[in-house]
Design an enzyme around this catalytic site. Structure first.
Site, PDB file in Angstrom:
ATOM      1  N   TYR A 286       0.830  -1.431   0.048  1.00 61.41           N
ATOM      2  CA  TYR A 286       0.362  -0.170  -0.513  1.00 61.41           C
ATOM      3  C   TYR A 286       0.740   1.628  -0.230  1.00 61.41           C
ATOM      4  O   TYR A 286       0.555   2.404  -0.386  1.00 61.41           O
ATOM      5  CB  TYR A 286      -1.034  -0.401   1.129  1.00 61.41           C
ATOM      6  CG  TYR A 286      -2.067  -0.841   0.942  1.00 61.41           C
ATOM      7  CD1 TYR A 286      -2.920  -1.832   1.282  1.00 61.41           C
ATOM      8  CD2 TYR A 286      -2.905  -0.187   1.421  1.00 61.41           C
ATOM      9  CE1 TYR A 286      -3.736  -2.529   0.384  1.00 61.41           C
ATOM     10  CE2 TYR A 286      -4.949  -0.872   0.858  1.00 61.41           C
ATOM     11  CZ  TYR A 286      -4.740  -1.783   0.699  1.00 61.41           C
ATOM     12  OH  TYR A 286      -6.159  -1.852   0.700  1.00 61.41           O
TER      13      TYR A 286
ATOM     14  N   LYS B 258       3.636 -15.410   1.459  1.00 58.40           N
ATOM     15  CA  LYS B 258       3.137 -15.699   0.656  1.00 58.40           C
ATOM     16  C   LYS B 258       4.996 -16.228   0.656  1.00 58.40           C
ATOM     17  O   LYS B 258       5.610 -16.035  -1.297  1.00 58.40           O
ATOM     18  CB  LYS B 258       3.125 -14.829  -1.054  1.00 58.40           C
ATOM     19  CG  LYS B 258       3.162 -15.440  -2.167  1.00 58.40           C
ATOM     20  CD  LYS B 258       2.274 -16.543  -2.497  1.00 58.40           C
ATOM     21  CE  LYS B 258       1.041 -17.696  -3.076  1.00 58.40           C
ATOM     22  NZ  LYS B 258       0.748 -18.297  -3.257  1.00 58.40           N
TER      23      LYS B 258
ATOM     24  N   ASP C 102      -2.693 -18.266  -0.476  1.00 56.64           N
ATOM     25  CA  ASP C 102      -3.312 -18.691  -1.279  1.00 56.64           C
ATOM     26  C   ASP C 102      -3.981 -19.925  -0.709  1.00 56.64           C
ATOM     27  O   ASP C 102      -5.557 -20.324  -0.594  1.00 56.64           O
ATOM     28  CB  ASP C 102      -3.421 -19.589  -2.294  1.00 56.64           C
ATOM     29  CG  ASP C 102      -1.878 -20.438  -2.457  1.00 56.64           C
ATOM     30  OD1 ASP C 102      -1.036 -20.493  -0.741  1.00 56.64           O
ATOM     31  OD2 ASP C 102      -1.495 -20.648  -3.388  1.00 56.64           O
TER      32      ASP C 102
ATOM     33  N   ASP D 246      -6.596  -6.902   4.209  1.00 54.47           N
ATOM     34  CA  ASP D 246      -7.439  -6.337   3.659  1.00 54.47           C
ATOM     35  C   ASP D 246      -8.020  -7.159   2.411  1.00 54.47           C
ATOM     36  O   ASP D 246      -9.218  -7.459   3.000  1.00 54.47           O
ATOM     37  CB  ASP D 246      -6.892  -5.347   2.127  1.00 54.47           C
ATOM     38  CG  ASP D 246      -7.806  -4.463   1.594  1.00 54.47           C
ATOM     39  OD1 ASP D 246      -8.442  -4.105   2.109  1.00 54.47           O
ATOM     40  OD2 ASP D 246      -8.044  -4.827   0.519  1.00 54.47           O
TER      41      ASP D 246
ATOM     42  N   ASP E  35     -12.018  -9.007   4.649  1.00 56.73           N
ATOM     43  CA  ASP E  35     -13.281  -9.793   3.571  1.00 56.73           C
ATOM     44  C   ASP E  35     -13.964 -10.071   3.011  1.00 56.73           C
ATOM     45  O   ASP E  35     -15.418 -11.054   3.846  1.00 56.73           O
ATOM     46  CB  ASP E  35     -13.197  -8.633   2.067  1.00 56.73           C
ATOM     47  CG  ASP E  35     -13.831  -7.227   1.909  1.00 56.73           C
ATOM     48  OD1 ASP E  35     -13.193  -6.428   3.106  1.00 56.73           O
ATOM     49  OD2 ASP E  35     -13.882  -6.488   1.137  1.00 56.73           O
TER      50      ASP E  35
HETATM   51  C1  IPM Z   1      -9.808  -1.528   4.477  1.00 53.90           C
HETATM   52  C2  IPM Z   1     -10.834  -0.696   2.924  1.00 53.90           C
HETATM   53  C3  IPM Z   1      -9.255   0.108   2.441  1.00 53.90           C
HETATM   54  C4  IPM Z   1      -8.026  -0.586   2.809  1.00 53.90           C
HETATM   55  C5  IPM Z   1      -9.924   1.516   1.472  1.00 53.90           C
HETATM   56  C6  IPM Z   1     -10.746   1.970   1.048  1.00 53.90           C
HETATM   57  C7  IPM Z   1      -8.750   2.006   1.366  1.00 53.90           C
HETATM   58  O1  IPM Z   1     -10.827  -2.064   1.712  1.00 53.90           O
HETATM   59  O2  IPM Z   1     -10.153  -0.905   5.414  1.00 53.90           O
HETATM   60  O3  IPM Z   1     -10.306  -2.581   4.025  1.00 53.90           O
HETATM   61  O4  IPM Z   1      -7.836  -1.011   1.119  1.00 53.90           O
HETATM   62  O5  IPM Z   1      -7.334  -0.322   3.898  1.00 53.90           O
HETATM   63 MG    MG Z   2     -10.960  -3.563   2.425  1.00 57.03          MG
END
Ligand code: IPM
Ligand code: MG
Length: 365
Positions: free
Chosen positions: A143, A193, A225, A249, A253
């Site tokens: 990032y 990885k 993975d 990240d 999710d």
């Molecule tokens: C998160 C989001 C952020 C990230 C974005 C909005 C920059 O996806 O907090 O997970 O990638 O960190």
């Molecule tokens: Mg995110």
């Protein structure tokens, strides 16, 4: 009352204003109960700040953020700003806060509230009792690595990002993760990885070295993975996961969906001194904005994390989490967590969900 604790509220874009309004009300209510005196200020970040000030992170916001003990943030971004260059987008506001305030430790618990077992995309038996914690490094990795950008090389466009970790960055996030594992189930899985990327070979080495200081924690390593696959195959095998910025990240999710909805997952981003930014893991959901449809629970649960990690008021955190559990148990659901085949559930909007939590907190002091 004791000295005032500075809190900065940053609603941001999309559904941010609605969910934060509801969560802020809960924050003030619980602070009162706990005898904490808060000085709450507000500021702009993200797309709204671009429109008003020409930058996603105005100097004034950063200044207020530096003075705050804790920040409560909604979400940033939306289609209106999608065409901007990467370094001018609303997301830079959030990334700028993380990096300027050195909020390197991102805690993302994926906890299944029992009443939501049927809302998960996985079979009930795979997720019942699920309680995992993803610890994501938040101020380094790909990032923030340099060089970055798109340039012309030999007459064609070449995109570059750099995956960089310094030893001290790995060391400090590993210590946070080991300490959290000590307080939980005593198991830590580090995700990398290392079969392909040198930077994550270093990651594995440093995590292993740090592990010698925590002999009571059982450390394992997994390729990313495989970790993605294991999270949807048998998520309960995990206790604490620690990983870099990008993998964290993605995996957070995935973990969120196990709990029924992205609308349920809170997060804490902490600096070494306990200051923190608290925000839901989900985004600004522009399609839901202004319609009283969004699930405010991830933001409300982020307030619980604020009480636990930055305000040293774990009882306040417990009270919020219990209230959420009770309201779900009573059958109230926002649209994202309702299950069509369960007619006894009651569909509620953002505000009503907030009012239900507030009433529950009032009723059970
Ligand atoms: C998160 C989001 C952020 C990230 C974005 C909005 C920059 O996806 O907090 O997970 O990638 O960190
Ligand atoms: Mg995110």
């Amino acid at each position: 009352m004791s000295e005032k604790i500075e809190i900065l509220v940053l609603p941001g874009d999309g559904i941010g204003a609605e969910i934060v309004a509801v969560a802020e009300q809960v924050m003030i209510q619980v602070a009162d109960r706990e005898g904490l005196s808060l000085a709450v200020d507000h500021a702009m970040v993200g797309g709204g700040a671009i429109d008003a000030h020409g930058t996603p992170l105005p100097e004034e916001t950063l200044e207020k953020a530096r003075n705050a003990r804790a920040l409560l943030l909604g979400a940033v971004g939306g289609p209106k700003w999608d065409d901007l260059a990467t370094l001018e987008r609303p997301e830079r506001g959030l990334l700028g806060l993380r990096s300027e305030l050195e909020l390197f430790a991102n805690l993302r618990p994926a906890l299944l509230f029992a009443p939501l077992a049927t809302a998960s995309s996985l079979k009930e038996e795979l997720v019942t009792g699920l309680d995992i914690l993803i610890v994501r490094e938040l101020t380094g990795g790909i990032y923030f690595g340099e060089p970055r950008g798109v340039r012309i090389v030999d007459n064609e466009r070449v995109g570059i990002n750099s995956y960089v970790y310094k030893e001290h960055e790995i060391d400090r996030i590993a210590r946070v993760a080991f300490e959290l594992a000590q307080k939980r189930g005593g198991r830590l899985c580090s995700v990398d990885k290392a079969n392909v990327l040198e930077v994550t070979q270093l990651w594995r080495e440093v995590v292993t070295e740090v592990g010698r200081d925590y002999p009571d924690v059982e450390l394992s390593h997994m390729y990313v993975d495989n970790a993605g696959m294991q999270l949807v195959r048998a998520p309960k095998q995990f206790d604490v996961l620690v990983t870099g910025n990008l993998f964290g990240d993605i995996l957070s999710d995935v973990a969120a969906m196990l709990t029924g909805s992205l609308g349920m997952l809170p997060s804490a981003s902490l600096a070494g001194d306990g200051r923190g930014l608290f925000e839901p893991v989900h985004g600004s959901a522009p399609d839901l904005a202004g319609r009283d449809l969004a699930n405010p629970l991830a933001t409300i649960l982020s307030v619980a994390m604020m009480f636990r990690y930055s305000l040293d008021a774990p009882k306040g955190a417990d009270a919020i989490e219990t209230a959420v559990d009770r309201v779900l148990d009573a059958g109230y659901r926002t649209a994202d967590i309702i299950v069509a085949t369960e007619p006894e559930l009651r569909l509620v909007g953002t505000r009503e969900m907030g009012d239900l939590i507030a009433a529950e907190l009032e009723a059970k002091p």
